[in-house]
Design a protein around this motif. Sequence first.
Motif, PDB file in Angstrom:
ATOM      1  N   VAL A  27       0.852  -1.190   0.000  1.00 18.78           N
ATOM      2  CA  VAL A  27       0.000   0.000   0.000  1.00 18.78           C
ATOM      3  C   VAL A  27       0.895   1.250   0.000  1.00 18.78           C
ATOM      4  O   VAL A  27       1.784   1.390   0.842  1.00 18.78           O
ATOM      5  N   GLU A  28       0.649   2.162  -0.922  1.00 21.97           N
ATOM      6  CA  GLU A  28       1.430   3.392  -1.018  1.00 21.97           C
ATOM      7  C   GLU A  28       0.834   4.451  -0.084  1.00 21.97           C
ATOM      8  O   GLU A  28      -0.383   4.659  -0.064  1.00 21.97           O
ATOM      9  N   ALA A  29       1.709   5.136   0.667  1.00 23.53           N
ATOM     10  CA  ALA A  29       1.274   6.186   1.590  1.00 23.53           C
ATOM     11  C   ALA A  29       1.556   7.542   0.948  1.00 23.53           C
ATOM     12  O   ALA A  29       2.710   7.885   0.676  1.00 23.53           O
ATOM     13  N   ILE A  30       0.510   8.329   0.711  1.00 19.29           N
ATOM     14  CA  ILE A  30       0.632   9.598  -0.007  1.00 19.29           C
ATOM     15  C   ILE A  30       0.090  10.722   0.859  1.00 19.29           C
ATOM     16  O   ILE A  30      -1.009  10.628   1.422  1.00 19.29           O
ATOM     17  N   LEU A  31       0.852  11.791   0.953  1.00 19.24           N
ATOM     18  CA  LEU A  31       0.434  12.989   1.688  1.00 19.24           C
ATOM     19  C   LEU A  31       0.233  14.120   0.700  1.00 19.24           C
ATOM     20  O   LEU A  31       1.130  14.443  -0.088  1.00 19.24           O
ATOM     21  N   LEU A  32      -0.944  14.749   0.747  1.00 17.08           N
ATOM     22  CA  LEU A  32      -1.234  15.942  -0.046  1.00 17.08           C
ATOM     23  C   LEU A  32      -1.119  17.156   0.865  1.00 17.08           C
ATOM     24  O   LEU A  32      -1.796  17.225   1.898  1.00 17.08           O
ATOM     25  N   THR A  33      -0.275  18.125   0.497  1.00 14.54           N
ATOM     26  CA  THR A  33      -0.046  19.290   1.351  1.00 14.54           C
ATOM     27  C   THR A  33       0.322  20.502   0.514  1.00 14.54           C
ATOM     28  O   THR A  33       0.812  20.373  -0.624  1.00 14.54           O
ATOM     29  N   ASP A  34       0.079  21.680   1.080  1.00 14.79           N
ATOM     30  CA  ASP A  34       0.513  22.930   0.439  1.00 14.79           C
ATOM     31  C   ASP A  34       1.784  23.472   1.082  1.00 14.79           C
ATOM     32  O   ASP A  34       2.227  24.567   0.738  1.00 14.79           O
ATOM     33  N   ASP A  35       2.367  22.721   2.015  1.00 15.87           N
ATOM     34  CA  ASP A  35       3.589  23.137   2.695  1.00 15.87           C
ATOM     35  C   ASP A  35       4.802  22.706   1.859  1.00 15.87           C
ATOM     36  O   ASP A  35       5.141  21.520   1.786  1.00 15.87           O
ATOM     37  N   ALA A  36       5.467  23.692   1.250  1.00 14.58           N
ATOM     38  CA  ALA A  36       6.590  23.394   0.359  1.00 14.58           C
ATOM     39  C   ALA A  36       7.809  22.863   1.098  1.00 14.58           C
ATOM     40  O   ALA A  36       8.724  22.320   0.480  1.00 14.58           O
ATOM     41  N   HIS A  37       7.849  23.026   2.411  1.00  9.46           N
ATOM     42  CA  HIS A  37       9.016  22.611   3.192  1.00  9.46           C
ATOM     43  C   HIS A  37       8.786  21.309   3.964  1.00  9.46           C
ATOM     44  O   HIS A  37       9.690  20.846   4.649  1.00  9.46           O
ATOM     45  N   VAL A  45       5.365  12.724  -0.200  1.00  9.74           N
ATOM     46  CA  VAL A  45       4.752  14.056  -0.129  1.00  9.74           C
ATOM     47  C   VAL A  45       4.503  14.597  -1.529  1.00  9.74           C
ATOM     48  O   VAL A  45       5.406  14.604  -2.384  1.00  9.74           O
ATOM     49  N   HIS A  46       3.265  15.068  -1.771  1.00 12.22           N
ATOM     50  CA  HIS A  46       2.905  15.727  -3.029  1.00 12.22           C
ATOM     51  C   HIS A  46       2.404  17.135  -2.715  1.00 12.22           C
ATOM     52  O   HIS A  46       1.504  17.310  -1.881  1.00 12.22           O
ATOM     53  N   GLN A  47       2.988  18.127  -3.388  1.00 14.38           N
ATOM     54  CA  GLN A  47       2.546  19.505  -3.215  1.00 14.38           C
ATOM     55  C   GLN A  47       1.278  19.748  -4.036  1.00 14.38           C
ATOM     56  O   GLN A  47       1.208  19.367  -5.209  1.00 14.38           O
ATOM     57  N   VAL A  48       0.274  20.365  -3.400  1.00 15.68           N
ATOM     58  CA  VAL A  48      -0.983  20.699  -4.080  1.00 15.68           C
ATOM     59  C   VAL A  48      -1.353  22.138  -3.747  1.00 15.68           C
ATOM     60  O   VAL A  48      -0.952  22.677  -2.706  1.00 15.68           O
ATOM     61  N   ALA A  49      -2.110  22.757  -4.624  1.00 13.03           N
ATOM     62  CA  ALA A  49      -2.599  24.116  -4.393  1.00 13.03           C
ATOM     63  C   ALA A  49      -4.018  24.038  -3.852  1.00 13.03           C
ATOM     64  O   ALA A  49      -4.871  23.353  -4.443  1.00 13.03           O
ATOM     65  N   PRO A  50      -4.309  24.705  -2.734  1.00 18.45           N
ATOM     66  CA  PRO A  50      -5.682  24.674  -2.196  1.00 18.45           C
ATOM     67  C   PRO A  50      -6.674  25.237  -3.205  1.00 18.45           C
ATOM     68  O   PRO A  50      -6.390  26.222  -3.896  1.00 18.45           O
ATOM     69  N   GLU A  51      -7.834  24.629  -3.280  1.00 17.44           N
ATOM     70  CA  GLU A  51      -8.892  25.134  -4.162  1.00 17.44           C
ATOM     71  C   GLU A  51      -9.312  26.537  -3.758  1.00 17.44           C
ATOM     72  O   GLU A  51      -9.602  27.386  -4.603  1.00 17.44           O
ATOM     73  N   PHE A  52      -9.348  26.787  -2.436  1.00 21.21           N
ATOM     74  CA  PHE A  52      -9.721  28.095  -1.907  1.00 21.21           C
ATOM     75  C   PHE A  52      -8.635  28.540  -0.926  1.00 21.21           C
ATOM     76  O   PHE A  52      -8.651  28.115   0.235  1.00 21.21           O
ATOM     77  N   PRO A  53      -7.696  29.378  -1.366  1.00 26.22           N
ATOM     78  CA  PRO A  53      -6.584  29.777  -0.482  1.00 26.22           C
ATOM     79  C   PRO A  53      -7.027  30.393   0.838  1.00 26.22           C
ATOM     80  O   PRO A  53      -6.341  30.244   1.848  1.00 26.22           O
ATOM     81  N   ASP A  54      -8.183  31.074   0.838  1.00 28.98           N
ATOM     82  CA  ASP A  54      -8.670  31.695   2.070  1.00 28.98           C
ATOM     83  C   ASP A  54      -9.520  30.757   2.917  1.00 28.98           C
ATOM     84  O   ASP A  54     -10.008  31.143   3.975  1.00 28.98           O
TER      85      ASP A  54
END
Length: 342
Positions: A27-37, A45-54
């Motif tokens: 099983v592959e463990a995947i994290l979606l985050t907007d934290d570049a660090h 870790v996969h970088q994603v852009a929030p649909e609604f930044p606010d």
Amino acid sequence: MRRIVYRVLLGGYESLNELDDVDLGDVEAILLTDDAHLTSRTWTVHQVAPEFPDDPVRSQRLLKICGHPALGTFDESLYIDNTVELRVAPGALLDAWLSEPATDIALPLHDYRDSVADEFTQVLALGLDDAAPVREQLSAYGRTASEILLQRPYWTAILARRTGDALDSRMRIWADHVLRYSRRDQLSVNLALDSTEIAVAGIDLTAHESPWHRWPVDSGRPEGGGRFVGPTSASLVLEMRRLRERLEKAGVAAAEGLRVREALASEVAGATARAAERDLEIRGLRAERAALEGDRDAALHRARSAAEEADGLRDQNAALKASTSWRLTAPLRRVSRWVRRG
């Protein structure tokens, strides 16, 4: 068959919990985050852009419910909240929860809420979301899907599912309700999954601890974070639920239900009118008291003036009687009194 376990962290709201002491197997463990660090020793870790930044909360819910292209194509998936600690391999959980070939999605049943209406009550009472959309959502469900409010709610911290067009369609409905109404996805999940097009497995477990998991684990969330402060209507929700249950048990016709609602509305209107009348009466009494206090102050002022004037006259009279002219004219006054008597 490709299987994944995934987690979503957006907005820097909390720190990542690793998948320690868990055998991932295939099983592959995947994290979606907007934290570049953000880095991890157990998650890819996969970088994603929030649909609604606010609005990172709703952005997180969209990824949780509908996924993201970064997850790739998979046959089975397991979503877990960051505050959930797995006690078994994700593959073992998927095997157990999706053991029936027809099952599209499996998730826990809430172990300390009796109904979706109770979930609405607690969200309002604890200030877990803005009260306005929660009340609007409750009102809409009461009009169009009242039976949903009586269902036992699901707990959405763990989701096991198979890929399929029918389930994807229901997940889109779930996401739409999270965007339209409350961000608390447990308020809308029952409505989204209430369909003959999919097979849902409700898992009985204790939310805080089971052979599968432990919850909550510390994630560095701020104390009271994410709560709204505002008016609530928990008592109204409870009363609506009691009224609905009484009507259903008694088998009251729709017309009788309308009469009851009209009577309740009339009672509320009468109470409001009586409160307004009492308010006017109180205002009148306050004005009358103010007028009486003014009259009292004026009378006291006149009394003090009269007393001061009397004191002045007594002082003048005493001075006159002590004068030499008063003594010299005393015989004349006696003659005058004798003449008047005589």
